[in-house]
Write a protein that holds these residues in place. Structure first.
Motif, short mmCIF file in Angstrom:
data_model
loop_
_atom_site.label_atom_id
_atom_site.label_comp_id
_atom_site.label_asym_id
_atom_site.label_seq_id
_atom_site.Cartn_x
_atom_site.Cartn_y
_atom_site.Cartn_z
N ALA A 114 -5.27 -29.24 27.90
CA ALA A 114 -4.04 -29.91 27.47
C ALA A 114 -3.58 -29.37 26.12
O ALA A 114 -2.39 -29.13 25.89
CB ALA A 114 -4.25 -31.42 27.39
N LEU A 115 -4.54 -29.14 25.21
CA LEU A 115 -4.18 -28.58 23.90
C LEU A 115 -3.67 -27.15 24.03
O LEU A 115 -2.75 -26.73 23.32
CB LEU A 115 -5.40 -28.63 22.97
N ARG A 116 -4.33 -26.39 24.94
CA ARG A 116 -3.89 -25.01 25.15
C ARG A 116 -2.47 -24.97 25.70
O ARG A 116 -1.64 -24.16 25.29
CB ARG A 116 -4.84 -24.29 26.10
N HIS A 117 -2.20 -25.85 26.68
CA HIS A 117 -0.85 -25.92 27.23
C HIS A 117 0.17 -26.31 26.17
O HIS A 117 1.30 -25.82 26.15
CB HIS A 117 -0.82 -26.90 28.41
N ARG A 118 -0.22 -27.25 25.31
CA ARG A 118 0.67 -27.65 24.22
C ARG A 118 0.98 -26.45 23.31
O ARG A 118 2.12 -26.23 22.91
CB ARG A 118 0.03 -28.77 23.43
N GLN A 119 -0.08 -25.67 23.00
CA GLN A 119 0.09 -24.52 22.13
C GLN A 119 0.99 -23.47 22.80
O GLN A 119 1.88 -22.90 22.17
CB GLN A 119 -1.27 -23.90 21.78
N GLU A 120 0.78 -23.23 24.09
CA GLU A 120 1.60 -22.26 24.81
C GLU A 120 3.06 -22.71 24.87
O GLU A 120 3.98 -21.90 24.73
CB GLU A 120 1.05 -22.08 26.24
N TYR A 121 3.22 -24.02 25.08
CA TYR A 121 4.58 -24.54 25.12
C TYR A 121 5.26 -24.38 23.77
O TYR A 121 6.42 -23.98 23.69
CB TYR A 121 4.55 -26.01 25.54
#
Length: 397
Positions: free
Chosen positions: A41-48
């Motif tokens: 979830a944190l990685r997706h947030r960072q990618e977003y």
């Protein structure tokens, strides 16, 4: 197990969200799939966030690009506006500063500059114009009431009363810039042109109306108010060259042609010999060019640019322009015989451009044996011996 915040909490602080499906990366997986881990979830947030930042950069770049296009779009208009300010505030008050004239005058100041350049040595006032206009109207009324066509023709041929040529003006106005449809009967400038020419004919009955005058007056009317156009017209036609041609002073005209041929031979020797081989004299093509100051022979916008520099340099530029035209079409003219040359120069190609013509004019050197135009012409004036080569057959007839 990490519990992602509800959708409203996840997105309410996002200032920019790209208009695409990239934001789906923040959505929870369907219920039948394993939930995201905290790390995922944190990685997706960072990618977003990275995608949002990249989208912002693209938007900023596009905004800068649009601004640049707008700046370029207004650049030419700003340049024209700046030129007009310079002419109005700096050049017109001190109009002898004339280096910019070669590039062409801004249309908004052209009439004013022409008036200043031509001057008013005759001290004509708007009131004087009204006096001669009233006289012209009286003459027209008299013609319409008492004169037959034969009377008018006879009167027009009378040297003692050139004012009778007033009636001839009506015939010529319809042939003035016919493609514009503004000087013909019913057009917005018909009566104005009629008035200026009529008033001049009464002002200078010794000259009267001569075919070609209507084109000069029309160009002035397009750039000046009525009285100012008349003042400029009368003063312009009072210049030595124009007066010689419109009064058909053969002796003076021959001297102008002789001076022209001096620079013709100097600048275009091959074409000069070609013309000589056919006994093709300058009067065959120059008379119409000089009579109308090129306003009949060249496109109107180009003719106005010729007028710009003519107002700066005087009569010399009229003959330099003629040589520029011959230089522009030299290769074509060298392949023609007498008849075709005369026809070509009588009706020049309509696609002639200012850039090409002025490039050729600039290449013409108005100097012969260290003598400039004025010196060459002055020496011809002092020379009382006129050889056969200086006599144009068309003028003898």
């Amino acid at each position: 197990m990490y519990k992602p915040p509800p959708p409203s909490a996840r997105r309410k602080n996002i200032e920019f969200e790209p208009l695409s499906t990239t934001a789906l990366i923040l959505e929870d997986r369907p219920a039948n799939l394993p939930a995201k881990s905290v790390e995922e979830a944190l990685r997706h947030r960072q990618e977003y966030d990275e995608m949002v930042a990249e989208a912002k950069k693209r938007e900023i770049k596009e905004a800068h690009k649009r601004k640049k296009i707008m700046r370029e779009r207004f650049k030419q208009e700003e340049s024209i506006a700046s030129a007009m300010v310079i002419w109005v505030n700096e050049i017109l008050p001190n109009w002898e500063v004339r280096e910019l004239w070669w590039q062409g005058l801004p249309p908004s100041v052209r009439g004013k500059v022409w008036s200043l350049a031509v001057g008013n040595e005759l001290n004509i006032t708007p009131e004087l114009y009204e006096i001669f206009l009233s006289r012209a109207k009286e003459r027209w009324k008299s013609f319409s009431e008492t004169s037959s066509e034969n009377d008018i023709e006879d009167a027009g041929a009378s040297v003692a009363d050139r004012e009778a040529s007033l009636e001839l003006i009506k015939l010529d106005i319809s042939r003035t810039f016919p493609s514009l449809y503004i000087f013909q009967k019913g057009g917005p400038y018909h009566d104005l042109l009629h008035s200026v020419l009529g008033a001049y004919t009464c002002y200078r009955p010794d000259v009267g109306y001569v075919q070609g005058m209507s084109f000069i007056a029309a160009v002035l009317i397009l750039n000046l108010e009525e009285a100012d156009a008349f003042i400029a017209f009368a003063n312009l036609l009072n210049k030595p060259c124009q007066l010689a041609f419109f009064r058909v002073d053969h002796s003076m005209m021959l001297k102008y042609f002789a001076a022209f041929e001096v620079f013709f031979e100097e600048n275009l020797p091959k074409l000069f010999l070609h013309f000589k081989s056919y006994s093709l004299t300058p009067d065959i093509y120059l008379i119409d060019w000089i009579f109308t100051l090129y306003s009949k022979s060249l496109p109107l916008d180009l003719a106005c640019r010729v007028w710009d520099v003519f107002c700066r340099d005087g009569e010399e530029f009229l003959f330099r322009t003629g040589l520029g035209i011959l230089r522009l079409y030299e290769d074509i003219l060298l392949q023609m015989d007498f008849i075709h040359i005369a026809q070509f120069l009588t009706k020049l190609p309509e696609d002639i451009t200012s850039e090409k013509l002025f490039s050729c004019i600039a290449a013409i050197q108005m100097q012969n044996s260290n003598k400039k135009w004025a010196q060459v012409f002055a020496s011809l004036m002092k020379d009382n011996k006129e050889g056969d080569k200086n006599h144009s057959p068309a003028l003898k007839s």
